[in-house]
Design a protein around this motif. Structure first.
Motif, PDB file in Angstrom:
ATOM      1  N   VAL A 271       0.827  -1.203   0.000  1.00  0.00           N
ATOM      2  CA  VAL A 271       0.000   0.000   0.000  1.00  0.00           C
ATOM      3  C   VAL A 271       0.862   1.254   0.000  1.00  0.00           C
ATOM      4  O   VAL A 271       0.619   2.214  -0.744  1.00  0.00           O
ATOM      5  N   LYS A 272       1.928   1.248   0.807  1.00  0.00           N
ATOM      6  CA  LYS A 272       2.825   2.405   0.841  1.00  0.00           C
ATOM      7  C   LYS A 272       3.559   2.582  -0.480  1.00  0.00           C
ATOM      8  O   LYS A 272       3.757   3.713  -0.939  1.00  0.00           O
ATOM      9  N   ALA A 273       3.965   1.454  -1.086  1.00  0.00           N
ATOM     10  CA  ALA A 273       4.658   1.535  -2.375  1.00  0.00           C
ATOM     11  C   ALA A 273       3.742   2.136  -3.439  1.00  0.00           C
ATOM     12  O   ALA A 273       4.183   2.931  -4.274  1.00  0.00           O
ATOM     13  N   TYR A 274       2.455   1.778  -3.387  1.00  0.00           N
ATOM     14  CA  TYR A 274       1.517   2.331  -4.372  1.00  0.00           C
ATOM     15  C   TYR A 274       1.373   3.838  -4.190  1.00  0.00           C
ATOM     16  O   TYR A 274       1.315   4.598  -5.156  1.00  0.00           O
ATOM     17  N   LYS A 275       1.330   4.281  -2.935  1.00  0.00           N
ATOM     18  CA  LYS A 275       1.181   5.711  -2.672  1.00  0.00           C
ATOM     19  C   LYS A 275       2.429   6.491  -3.070  1.00  0.00           C
ATOM     20  O   LYS A 275       2.350   7.673  -3.388  1.00  0.00           O
ATOM     21  N   LEU A 276       3.582   5.817  -3.035  1.00  0.00           N
ATOM     22  CA  LEU A 276       4.832   6.483  -3.408  1.00  0.00           C
ATOM     23  C   LEU A 276       5.098   6.460  -4.905  1.00  0.00           C
ATOM     24  O   LEU A 276       6.056   7.066  -5.374  1.00  0.00           O
ATOM     25  N   GLN A 277       4.271   5.757  -5.656  1.00  0.00           N
ATOM     26  CA  GLN A 277       4.460   5.645  -7.106  1.00  0.00           C
ATOM     27  C   GLN A 277       4.384   7.035  -7.732  1.00  0.00           C
ATOM     28  O   GLN A 277       3.373   7.723  -7.604  1.00  0.00           O
ATOM     29  N   PRO A 278       5.444   7.487  -8.416  1.00  0.00           N
ATOM     30  CA  PRO A 278       5.441   8.852  -8.960  1.00  0.00           C
ATOM     31  C   PRO A 278       4.575   8.964 -10.205  1.00  0.00           C
ATOM     32  O   PRO A 278       4.364   7.997 -10.923  1.00  0.00           O
ATOM     33  N   ASP A 279       4.067  10.161 -10.451  1.00  0.00           N
ATOM     34  CA  ASP A 279       3.371  10.409 -11.702  1.00  0.00           C
ATOM     35  C   ASP A 279       4.377  10.859 -12.751  1.00  0.00           C
ATOM     36  O   ASP A 279       5.570  11.015 -12.478  1.00  0.00           O
ATOM     37  N   LEU A 280       3.899  11.074 -13.973  1.00  0.00           N
ATOM     38  CA  LEU A 280       4.796  11.381 -15.080  1.00  0.00           C
ATOM     39  C   LEU A 280       5.486  12.732 -14.888  1.00  0.00           C
ATOM     40  O   LEU A 280       6.654  12.898 -15.249  1.00  0.00           O
ATOM     41  N   THR A 281       4.787  13.697 -14.316  1.00  0.00           N
ATOM     42  CA  THR A 281       5.386  15.013 -14.083  1.00  0.00           C
ATOM     43  C   THR A 281       6.538  14.917 -13.089  1.00  0.00           C
ATOM     44  O   THR A 281       7.611  15.510 -13.294  1.00  0.00           O
ATOM     45  N   SER A 282       6.327  14.177 -12.003  1.00  0.00           N
ATOM     46  CA  SER A 282       7.399  13.994 -11.007  1.00  0.00           C
ATOM     47  C   SER A 282       8.584  13.258 -11.617  1.00  0.00           C
ATOM     48  O   SER A 282       9.744  13.608 -11.347  1.00  0.00           O
ATOM     49  N   ALA A 283       8.304  12.249 -12.425  1.00  0.00           N
ATOM     50  CA  ALA A 283       9.395  11.507 -13.070  1.00  0.00           C
ATOM     51  C   ALA A 283      10.213  12.416 -13.971  1.00  0.00           C
ATOM     52  O   ALA A 283      11.443  12.309 -14.037  1.00  0.00           O
ATOM     53  N   TRP A 284       9.552  13.327 -14.672  1.00  0.00           N
ATOM     54  CA  TRP A 284      10.258  14.289 -15.529  1.00  0.00           C
ATOM     55  C   TRP A 284      11.158  15.198 -14.703  1.00  0.00           C
ATOM     56  O   TRP A 284      12.282  15.498 -15.087  1.00  0.00           O
ATOM     57  N   MET A 285      10.655  15.609 -13.556  1.00  0.00           N
ATOM     58  CA  MET A 285      11.450  16.462 -12.665  1.00  0.00           C
ATOM     59  C   MET A 285      12.689  15.717 -12.154  1.00  0.00           C
ATOM     60  O   MET A 285      13.817  16.233 -12.211  1.00  0.00           O
ATOM     61  N   TYR A 286      12.494  14.477 -11.682  1.00  0.00           N
ATOM     62  CA  TYR A 286      13.625  13.697 -11.162  1.00  0.00           C
ATOM     63  C   TYR A 286      14.638  13.374 -12.264  1.00  0.00           C
ATOM     64  O   TYR A 286      15.853  13.324 -12.013  1.00  0.00           O
ATOM     65  N   SER A 287      14.147  13.141 -13.494  1.00  0.00           N
ATOM     66  CA  SER A 287      15.073  12.807 -14.580  1.00  0.00           C
ATOM     67  C   SER A 287      15.981  13.989 -14.910  1.00  0.00           C
ATOM     68  O   SER A 287      17.158  13.800 -15.237  1.00  0.00           O
ATOM     69  N   ASN A 288      15.454  15.211 -14.836  1.00  0.00           N
ATOM     70  CA  ASN A 288      16.290  16.391 -15.067  1.00  0.00           C
ATOM     71  C   ASN A 288      17.359  16.531 -13.995  1.00  0.00           C
ATOM     72  O   ASN A 288      18.505  16.890 -14.287  1.00  0.00           O
ATOM     73  N   LEU A 289      16.984  16.252 -12.757  1.00  0.00           N
ATOM     74  CA  LEU A 289      17.976  16.308 -11.673  1.00  0.00           C
ATOM     75  C   LEU A 289      19.041  15.235 -11.855  1.00  0.00           C
ATOM     76  O   LEU A 289      20.233  15.484 -11.628  1.00  0.00           O
ATOM     77  N   LEU A 290      18.634  14.034 -12.271  1.00  0.00           N
ATOM     78  CA  LEU A 290      19.587  12.952 -12.488  1.00  0.00           C
ATOM     79  C   LEU A 290      20.563  13.304 -13.605  1.00  0.00           C
ATOM     80  O   LEU A 290      21.775  13.077 -13.490  1.00  0.00           O
ATOM     81  N   PHE A 291      20.047  13.875 -14.707  1.00  0.00           N
ATOM     82  CA  PHE A 291      20.916  14.272 -15.813  1.00  0.00           C
ATOM     83  C   PHE A 291      21.932  15.326 -15.360  1.00  0.00           C
ATOM     84  O   PHE A 291      23.104  15.289 -15.759  1.00  0.00           O
ATOM     85  N   ALA A 292      21.487  16.256 -14.523  1.00  0.00           N
ATOM     86  CA  ALA A 292      22.394  17.291 -14.022  1.00  0.00           C
ATOM     87  C   ALA A 292      23.505  16.687 -13.166  1.00  0.00           C
ATOM     88  O   ALA A 292      24.683  17.069 -13.285  1.00  0.00           O
ATOM     89  N   VAL A 293      23.143  15.738 -12.321  1.00  0.00           N
ATOM     90  CA  VAL A 293      24.139  15.107 -11.445  1.00  0.00           C
ATOM     91  C   VAL A 293      25.188  14.361 -12.277  1.00  0.00           C
ATOM     92  O   VAL A 293      26.378  14.371 -11.951  1.00  0.00           O
ATOM     93  N   ILE A 294      24.762  13.724 -13.353  1.00  0.00           N
ATOM     94  CA  ILE A 294      25.688  12.938 -14.184  1.00  0.00           C
ATOM     95  C   ILE A 294      26.639  13.846 -14.962  1.00  0.00           C
ATOM     96  O   ILE A 294      27.861  13.692 -14.920  1.00  0.00           O
ATOM     97  N   THR A 295      26.088  14.798 -15.701  1.00  0.00           N
ATOM     98  CA  THR A 295      26.906  15.594 -16.625  1.00  0.00           C
ATOM     99  C   THR A 295      27.719  16.676 -15.944  1.00  0.00           C
ATOM    100  O   THR A 295      28.627  17.247 -16.561  1.00  0.00           O
ATOM    101  N   ILE A 296      27.442  16.979 -14.699  1.00  0.00           N
ATOM    102  CA  ILE A 296      28.220  18.003 -14.009  1.00  0.00           C
ATOM    103  C   ILE A 296      29.661  17.539 -13.782  1.00  0.00           C
ATOM    104  O   ILE A 296      30.567  18.341 -13.527  1.00  0.00           O
ATOM    105  N   TYR A 297      29.892  16.219 -13.912  1.00  0.00           N
ATOM    106  CA  TYR A 297      31.239  15.664 -13.739  1.00  0.00           C
ATOM    107  C   TYR A 297      32.023  15.592 -15.043  1.00  0.00           C
ATOM    108  O   TYR A 297      33.172  15.137 -15.048  1.00  0.00           O
TER     109      TYR A 297
END
Length: 548
Positions: free
Chosen positions: A341-367
């Motif tokens: 039940v908790k895992a279902y509530k934590l499931q991100p929507d597409l907008t949140s996934a887009w936000m996290y993906s931009n942060l992930l790309f920044a963390v990778i390419t900053i090096y």
């Protein structure tokens, strides 16, 4: 959906060939990096002009073959010819100009013109491929359709980069596709684009749009309508466009220079020195293409895997309306039920996934500025596959939903003139017109494209798909101008010209590759700046989420 999005395989194969070999090819011809960066303004310029205009004209098309497919086929034909001409620029120029500086300059001019023609035509194909998805699928399947588009986009990249890792010159004879790696890749890319576009055009049946009074609009009217739509976007569509803007400022240097980045890291830090008395002459362009392709193969594998898995992890945009949590099996223990039940509530929507993906790309390419080995450069490029999968999926999925949700409006007159912005459609050109108009119950008299498999689906007229996707493309291409300008400044300061200090006995690739180990890596600096812009994109995605 596979057949509907199959054309994207050939489309991305073409983009991959251009991005992998384009920069080192122009450098080999004699352009500096700063001038090469200005050549790549062809991409955003063509996208800014072609995609919105072709999309708007396709919206109004009454061709008996459909609204999108005729533009796709013509664009694919021109793109294939441009690819072949790009591979044989020197030979074509040689038919008219003798060897010397004049031939060298003419070859550069023709190569640049080919890139412009290629970019303009391939953007026309891309505009219609994306609009076809929005036209064909109802709201409930828009996210799934965009996910399939992302998967086959990754498959196209993967196929192109995988083939590019092989030494095609030794595998195939010279008469089959030329005598260099680049020539053979242009031939394969052209054939791939023609084949995949043909499959989609054959497999998809478009409904034919009935002629209306507003179809006689001029180019000025089309551009005026596009400008009006751009300035008066619905709030959520406007926010999606701004996320896309900053997202692409970040991605631009990676997409255009990643293969050159990998190859230059290898030649700068790991390429063995030539034996005494030898000049180390070899196909450096082909070698860089193979090294870059290997990194991009892993990148595409990760992108493809992410495109397959992430749609099952990310919550559909329609899911919040359900207001329930699926009941776990009774056989599970109470603790396991609580976890589910908790895992279902934590499931991100597409907008949140887009936000996290931009942060992930920044963390990778900053090096990127700190990379000193081929393995590290390959790992950096490959790791970007996860955020790229979301970037290929999220904007089109979210925009497709918004276009379909906003499609309901004023009533249309079935037997009189159509209200501007709404489309009367028919199944085929041969059917009786009295039976052509199909209306859905409860839709306020608005004429809509009928989706027979889902009688309760909120179907779209598809009228504004080309316009709104054109507007999104404006926000995709404008940041490429920004990225081009940033790259030009960085290259002008860090690499103002060729390595003119190279002695005559040194190999030719020493003149167009920066092999100074202690000098700043200009491409890495551009990627670092892109990482900072991706953080801004994540902030805009957070704002988009608040508008829900």
């Amino acid at each position: 959906m596979v057949l509907l999005t199959f054309c994207l395989i050939g489309l991305q194969f073409t983009w991959g060939t251009e991005m992998t070999y384009g920069t080192p090819y122009l450098l080999q011809l004699g352009l500096t990096k700063s001038r090469t960066s200005l050549v790549w303004i062809a991409g955003p310029l063509s996208g800014l002009i072609m995609q919105p205009v072709v999309g708007a004209y396709a919206d109004r098309s009454t061709s008996r073959y459909g609204r999108r497919r005729p533009f796709m086929i013509v664009g694919a034909a021109i793109t294939g010819v441009g690819l072949l001409l790009l591979g044989w620029t020197s030979e074509v120029v040689g038919l008219f100009v003798p060897d010397g500086e004049t031939k060298k300059d003419a070859t550069i001019v023709l190569a640049v013109l080919c890139i412009y023609a290629l970019d303009f035509s391939v953007n026309a194909v891309q505009a219609c491929c994306r609009s076809l998805i929005v036209d064909t699928l109802p709201v409930s399947q828009q996210q799934a359709g965009s996910a399939w588009a992302s998967r086959l986009t990754a498959a196209g990249h993967l196929a192109g980069y995988f083939i590019g890792t092989f030494d095609l010159v030794n595998i195939f004879p010279g008469w089959l596709g030329g005598d260099t790696q680049f020539k053979k890749m242009t031939v394969i890319s052209a054939l791939a684009l023609w084949t995949t576009t043909g499959v989609t055009s054959w497999a998809v049946t478009e409904r034919v749009r009935l002629a209306a009074e507003e179809d006689r609009a001029s180019i000025k009217d089309v551009l005026s309508n596009l400008w009006h739509r751009t300035l008066n976007l619905p709030p959520r569509i406007q926010c999606i466009c701004w996320v896309q803007f900053w997202n692409w400022v970040g991605w631009f240097p990676f997409l255009f220079y990643s293969s050159t980045f990998v190859g230059e890291i290898y030649y700068r830090y790991e390429h063995p020195p030539a034996e005494p008395g030898s000049k180390d002459e070899h196909d450096a362009l082909g070698n860089i293409g193979r090294l870059g392709s290997m990194a991009l193969v892993i990148f595409s594998l990760i992108t493809f895997g992410s495109s397959v898995l992430l749609p099952y992890i990310i919550r559909s945009p329609e899911a919040p309306q359900e207001k329930f949590t699926p009941r776990p099996p009774a056989s599970l223990a109470k603790a396991a039920q609580t976890i589910l039940v908790k895992a279902y509530k934590l499931q991100p929507d597409l907008t949140s996934a887009w936000m996290y993906s931009n942060l992930l790309f920044a963390v990778i390419t900053i090096y990127a500025p700190f990379v000193r080995s081929l393995a590290a450069a390959t790992a950096l490029v490959a790791a970007c596959g996860v955020p790229w999968a979301v970037s290929c999926w999220a904007p089109f999925g979210l925009l497709g939903i918004e276009i379909n949700k906003n499609s309901e409006g004023p009533r249309a007159n079935v037997h009189g003139s159509n209200v501007p912005g709404y489309t009367a459609v028919r199944g085929t050109a041969d059917e009786d017109e009295d039976d052509d108009i199909e209306m859905e119950e409860g839709q306020g008299g608005v004429l809509r494209i009928n989706h027979p498999d889902e009688s309760n689906a909120h179907s779209s007229t598809g009228e504004l798909a080309g316009i709104y996707l054109g507007v999104l493309n404006v926000y995709t291409t404008l940041p490429q101008f920004v990225g081009t300008f940033i790259s030009w400044i960085v290259f002008s300061f860090l690499e103002p010209g060729r390595n003119d200090h190279v002695a005559d006995e040194d190999p030719d690739h020493h003149r167009w590759l920066n092999l100074k180990k202690n000098a700043p890596n200009a491409i890495a600096i551009c990627m670092f700046i892109g990482a900072l812009c991706s953080v801004v994109a994540a902030g805009m995605a957070r704002r988009l989420k608040r508008l829900e």
